[in-house]
Enzyme design. Structure first.
Site, mmCIF file in Angstrom:
data_model
loop_
_atom_site.group_PDB
_atom_site.id
_atom_site.type_symbol
_atom_site.label_atom_id
_atom_site.label_comp_id
_atom_site.label_asym_id
_atom_site.label_seq_id
_atom_site.Cartn_x
_atom_site.Cartn_y
_atom_site.Cartn_z
ATOM 1 N N TRP A 138 105.702 -0.005 55.393
ATOM 2 C CA TRP A 138 104.313 -1.272 56.061
ATOM 3 C C TRP A 138 105.353 -2.195 55.349
ATOM 4 O O TRP A 138 105.931 -1.736 53.630
ATOM 5 C CB TRP A 138 103.960 -0.552 55.192
ATOM 6 C CG TRP A 138 102.207 -1.974 55.489
ATOM 7 C CD1 TRP A 138 102.452 -2.880 57.065
ATOM 8 C CD2 TRP A 138 101.613 -2.390 54.695
ATOM 9 N NE1 TRP A 138 101.477 -3.490 56.361
ATOM 10 C CE2 TRP A 138 100.563 -3.629 55.369
ATOM 11 C CE3 TRP A 138 101.219 -2.148 53.489
ATOM 12 C CZ2 TRP A 138 99.761 -4.261 54.539
ATOM 13 C CZ3 TRP A 138 99.896 -2.487 52.672
ATOM 14 C CH2 TRP A 138 99.941 -3.952 53.102
ATOM 15 N N ASP A 219 99.394 6.910 50.365
ATOM 16 C CA ASP A 219 98.786 5.544 51.666
ATOM 17 C C ASP A 219 98.472 6.009 52.791
ATOM 18 O O ASP A 219 98.989 6.754 53.562
ATOM 19 C CB ASP A 219 99.657 4.589 52.035
ATOM 20 C CG ASP A 219 99.534 3.285 52.340
ATOM 21 O OD1 ASP A 219 99.926 2.424 52.752
ATOM 22 O OD2 ASP A 219 98.055 3.157 52.382
ATOM 23 N N LYS A 255 90.933 0.816 59.425
ATOM 24 C CA LYS A 255 91.168 1.055 61.104
ATOM 25 C C LYS A 255 90.812 1.768 61.687
ATOM 26 O O LYS A 255 89.314 1.968 62.436
ATOM 27 C CB LYS A 255 92.636 1.790 61.197
ATOM 28 C CG LYS A 255 93.706 0.432 61.506
ATOM 29 C CD LYS A 255 94.577 0.353 59.704
ATOM 30 C CE LYS A 255 95.777 -0.795 59.606
ATOM 31 N NZ LYS A 255 95.450 -1.143 58.695
#
Lengths: 410, 519
Positions: A138, A219, A255
């Site tokens: 990311w 993560d 999300k």
């Protein structure tokens, strides 16, 4: 230093380029074409390509407003009910680590904010220690560690030849890292590639990290989104904890609960003893206080309400399976369209094998530019597309765009 | 060194960051140099604007000399290495445990040395810790005068009617979703916040010289502003804060990368402003330094400048020293009851055309404490600078939390953009401010009635939520122990936490403490 009157003290500030990910949405908004498609930021869209507020979230908000709760400051570590719920979601409600008080949890500003607290903690308590991040990862990871003052380097991850995991390279780079390094791992649904280690590979990664005296920093931004199952998607994290390894974990509810703009997440440290957990938590708080004092209450209450109510929790699981299911369906359709339209026999099956919201198409920068310039398909320049922004109706168009870009642009 | 209250740094030039070499001969990463390759990653960052590296003034042994700082860093590095050795041995030992009789058995989860063993317990935050202590007290008559959160006459937290109306509106709005905000937040919120503090007719706004970013309440706005200055300010990377000031200022700015020094502010003898001391200290400070100013209702003292004093200060800052004012505006509307009156100082500075930073909070004046709503406004000389500054501001925010939380800002936006709700807000705000003023009068009268020794007029003169009583630590501890009054050790009380019912108890406590421990 005397400065001339009338000259701005910021005259020398140069224009920064737009954020590579968030900037894509800006470019999309500016495009007037009817054919435009936003496959940039990883935000879930319905088949109608509309944003989605989950039913359970609406119900929770209604409940919260009706109960007339106050808006007092949360403690620095956040809402207790949220912290309890989030640790249990991550590690399992029956986790021995939780029962033994060995988990320090502090509510953070979604994934980014939680990673930043973890990074600041590393900088302070492990000065000089390096973080290894995957290549690619990311885009914001490196910025977070840069601003926290933590050195980083990369471990090999994506193998373009197979469009899969370069496991040997990954293991070699982790092995080479100085002992006591932090290894940033995506718990599931790797961003941007969608390529996850297999369970066997996770075991080997844990072995190596343990052997080298490294620490895993997970993560976890897609728990529930990868497979549709909250528990299955937490397997990698739980494996490490079961082995008795100490880990850091950043979580996000952007999300999986669609709470993007509420900024709700957590930083967790799973450690060897409850004494240590108490101390670590106190120091995480000490880092949060001069950053924003205490975290926002709204998103935390939504999560606590959903997880704390059995009916809502079940409904949430169903909505999450629906979202993950739609993405799998779209993957299948895209794969079918690509395979049908591309007569060259190229293997597009990576679209099916990749997991989660994103697909790493393998398109290069020029090809990605072609996608937006010619086809009005917006994606990040590293070749990542967000399947969450794709509808079945648009798969055919997208397949055309990808094939054109792949073959006709160098 | 970072904050040494009242002291002057003998070396006025900006302090260099300590060089720290880690155990493997590599220097740890610094932020932002144009040519730097960060880590061994993708190569240089394309968007650093200046060659200056950001200064980090964090030291784990805050307040000590530069020498002991270096020792501390070496000690930490050495502890890290020990920690690494511990981890290796611990990792191996983890697989065994001692059995009775001395044999060793295989045990994968036996407790062993933690990699975090060297992490010490942090002390409780001084201000928030008061509430923690208050919560622990079982006494039915306990009073919390610690944190500055408004309480009703019944001693209850308050959610404004106008806020509830806004929430209902938001919930009913089918067009709303929870998509990520942009990095700088809700545009309408930003526009309305700038207008609130600067005035709707502000020339600076009309000229396009104001950049506003939604941030996490006052703290977040101060931190983002501080980090931006540490990277991009062309003046000295040093900020002057008043003595005393809100305790968190002394943590925010050093971590942001600004050397933090103080200027005289409060005069304990008069329990008022030390105007001469303030002016003297700012004159002695470097040209171009950043100066933190409390826009109104100074925290913790409640001592504010008069309009004449603001004008005198402005001349020194702007004309004599070209210093950069950074306003902390956490009580607009709460001090006098009027939003415009309370913005006087900020507007006076901005209207002279000079550059200004402003941190706004809606925690108190809209009662949105836990929602974390605020804004950072940067007023620059030149509209062409504004766009560049905004782009770089985003680079500070993105690696901190990506984008701000939507809910609280949406509430503010709803209220400020609706004339009826705006007016209703002003009425509720004035009612809160008026109740606090009436508490001041009640407390003053109660002490007068008890003939408590000392001059207590400062209770009436001080402005805003807090009163700096002048009570010392010994007296405060006594009041907590004997009368269950919870307040910060510096003698600050939150008037917002008082009611007609609890004023007599507080007056008794003060009287008793003053008589028992005459200062």
């Amino acid at each position: 230093m005397t400065l001339a009157a009338g000259v701005s003290k910021f005259e020398a500030v140069t224009m920064a380029p737009p954020d590579p990910i968030l900037g894509v949405s800006e470019a999309f908004r500016a495009d007037t074409s009817d054919a435009k498609l936003n496959l940039g930021v990883g935000a879930y869209r319905t088949e109608e390509l509309q944003p989605l507020v989950l039913n359970v979230v609406k119900k929770a908000e209604k409940k919260m407003l009706e109960s007339g709760e106050n808006k007092e400051y949360l403690p620095i570590e956040g809402l207790a009910a949220f912290n309890k719920a989030t640790a249990e979601l991550l590690l399992g409600a029956d986790s021995p680590a939780i029962k033994e008080g060995r988990v320090a949890t502090v509510q953070g500003l979604s994934g980014t904010g939680s990673l930043r607290l973890g990074a600041a903690f590393i900088q302070r308590y492990f000065p000089g220690a390096k973080v290894l991040i995957s290549s690619p990862t990311w885009g914001n990871h490196k910025n977070i560690f840069n601003d926290a003052g933590v050195p980083w380097s990369e471990y090999r991850y994506f193998e373009p030849k197979t469009v899969g995991l370069d496991f040997e390279g990954m293991m070699a780079d982790i092995k080479d890292a100085p002992s006591g390094s932090f290894i940033l791992l995506h718990g599931c649904a790797h961003n941007p590639t969608g390529i996850d280690p297999t369970p066997e590979q996770w075991e080997k990664i844990a072995d190596l990290i343990e052997e080298k005296g490294h620490m895993a920093f997970f993560d976890v931004a897609y728990q529930g989104f990868a497979s549709g199952s909250l528990d299955q998607d937490a397997d990698s994290v739980r494996l490490f904890v079961k082995r008795g390894l100490e880990i850091l974990v950043a979580q996000s509810y952007s999300k999986n609960l669609g709470l993007y703009a509420e900024r709700i997440g957590a930083i967790n440290a799973v450690v060897h003893s409850s004494d240590v957990a108490v101390r670590v938590k106190s120091q995480l708080k000490r880092l949060a206080r001069p950053m924003y004092s205490n975290p926002p209450v709204h998103g935390a209450k939504i999560v606590a309400n959903v997880v704390g109510d059995a009916a809502l929790f079940d409904e949430w699981r169903a909505e999450m399976e629906m979202m993950a299911g739609r993405i799998k369906t779209v993957r299948q359709r895209l794969y079918d369209d690509l395979s049908t339209k591309d007569k060259s026999g190229k293997d597009w099956s990576f679209v099916l094998k990749q997991i989660g919201m994103f697909s790493f198409t393998g398109l290069n920068r020029a090809q990605s530019d072609n996608m937006s310039d010619k086809w009005h398909v917006y994606m990040t320049k590293d070749g990542r597309i967000s399947l969450a922004g794709l509808s079945l109706a648009k798969c055919s168009y997208l397949a055309d765009a990808i094939i054109d870009s792949y073959y006709n642009v160098q | 060194m970072s904050s040494r209250p009242g002291g002057k740094n003998p070396n006025p030039s900006v302090r260099k960051r300590h060089e720290v070499t880690d155990l493997f001969g590599e220097t740890p990463h610094r932020r932002s140099t144009t040519n730097g390759r960060h880590g061994h990653g993708h190569g240089r960052l394309p968007y650093s604007s200046q060659k200056q590296s950001k200064r980090r003034h964090f030291s784990s042994t805050e307040g000590q000399s530069a020498d002991s700082d270096r020792k501390a860093t070496r000690r930490l590095a050495s502890e890290n290495m020990k920690s690494v050795h511990h981890r290796r041995i611990a990792s191996l030992a983890r697989h065994f445990r001692m059995e009775e009789g001395g044999s060793i058995a295989f045990s994968p989860t036996s407790a062993t040395a933690s990699s975090f063993a060297h992490v010490k317990q942090a002390p409780e935050d001084a201000i928030l810790g008061v509430t923690v202590a208050y919560n622990k007290d079982p006494s039915p008559v306990k009073v919390n005068l610690g944190v500055g959160a408004y309480r009703t006459e019944e001693g209850k937290p308050l959610v404004l009617n106008v806020v509830r109306k806004a929430e209902e509106q938001l919930l009913a709005d089918r067009a709303r979703n929870k998509e990520y905000l942009g990095i700088t937040g809700i545009p309408q919120f930003n526009k309305l916040s700038a207008e609130l503090i600067l005035g709707r007719d502000s020339p600076a706004i009309a000229q396009g010289r104001v950049i506003t970013a939604q941030c996490l309440s006052g703290t977040g706005s101060l931190r983002v502003g501080g980090e931006f200055l540490a990277t991009h300010y062309s003046g000295p990377k040093v900020i002057y804060v008043p003595s005393p000031t809100w305790g968190n200022h002394l943590k925010i700015f050093p971590l942001a990368g600004l050397e933090t020094r103080t200027y005289r502010y409060y005069n304990p003898k008069t329990r008022g402003l030390d105007y001469e001391g303030m002016i003297e200290d700012l004159r002695a400070a470097p040209n171009g330094a950043v100066v933190l100013l409390h826009a109104c209702a100074h925290n913790p003292t409640g001592v504010d400048l008069t309009q004449e004093e603001w004008e005198g200060l402005r001349k020194v800052i702007r004309n004599d020293k070209q210093q950069l004012p950074f306003f902390d505006s956490a009580y607009q509307g709460f001090a006098s009851g009027s939003l415009d009156t309370d913005a006087f100082a900020v507007r006076r500075f901005v209207n002279d055309g000079g550059e200004t930073f402003i941190a706004q909070s809606y925690a108190k004046n809209m009662g949105l404490y836990g929602e974390r709503v605020g804004a950072l406004s940067i007023v620059v000389r030149d509209p062409s600078v504004a766009a560049r500054v905004e782009s770089q501001l985003k680079l500070v925010i993105r690696p901190m939390y990506s984008s701000p939380p939507t809910y609280g800002a949406a509430i503010v936006s709803t209220i400020l953009s609706n004339p009826a709700l705006y007016d209703e807000w002003k009425v509720e705000l004035k009612a809160m401010a008026d109740r606090i003023i009436s508490m001041r009068h009640q407390l003053f009268d109660a002490l007068k009635a008890r003939k408590t020794p000392g001059d207590w007029t400062h209770i009436l003169n001080q402005i805003g939520m807090f009163t700096f009583t002048g009570l010392n630590k010994q007296q405060v501890e006594y009041m907590t122990k004997e009368y269950h009054i919870y307040m910060t050790m510096d003698g600050r009380i939150s008037m917002a936490g008082l009611s007609s019912r609890t004023v007599p108890q507080l007056a008794d406590a003060i009287h008793s403490a003053v008589v028992k421990f005459s200062s």
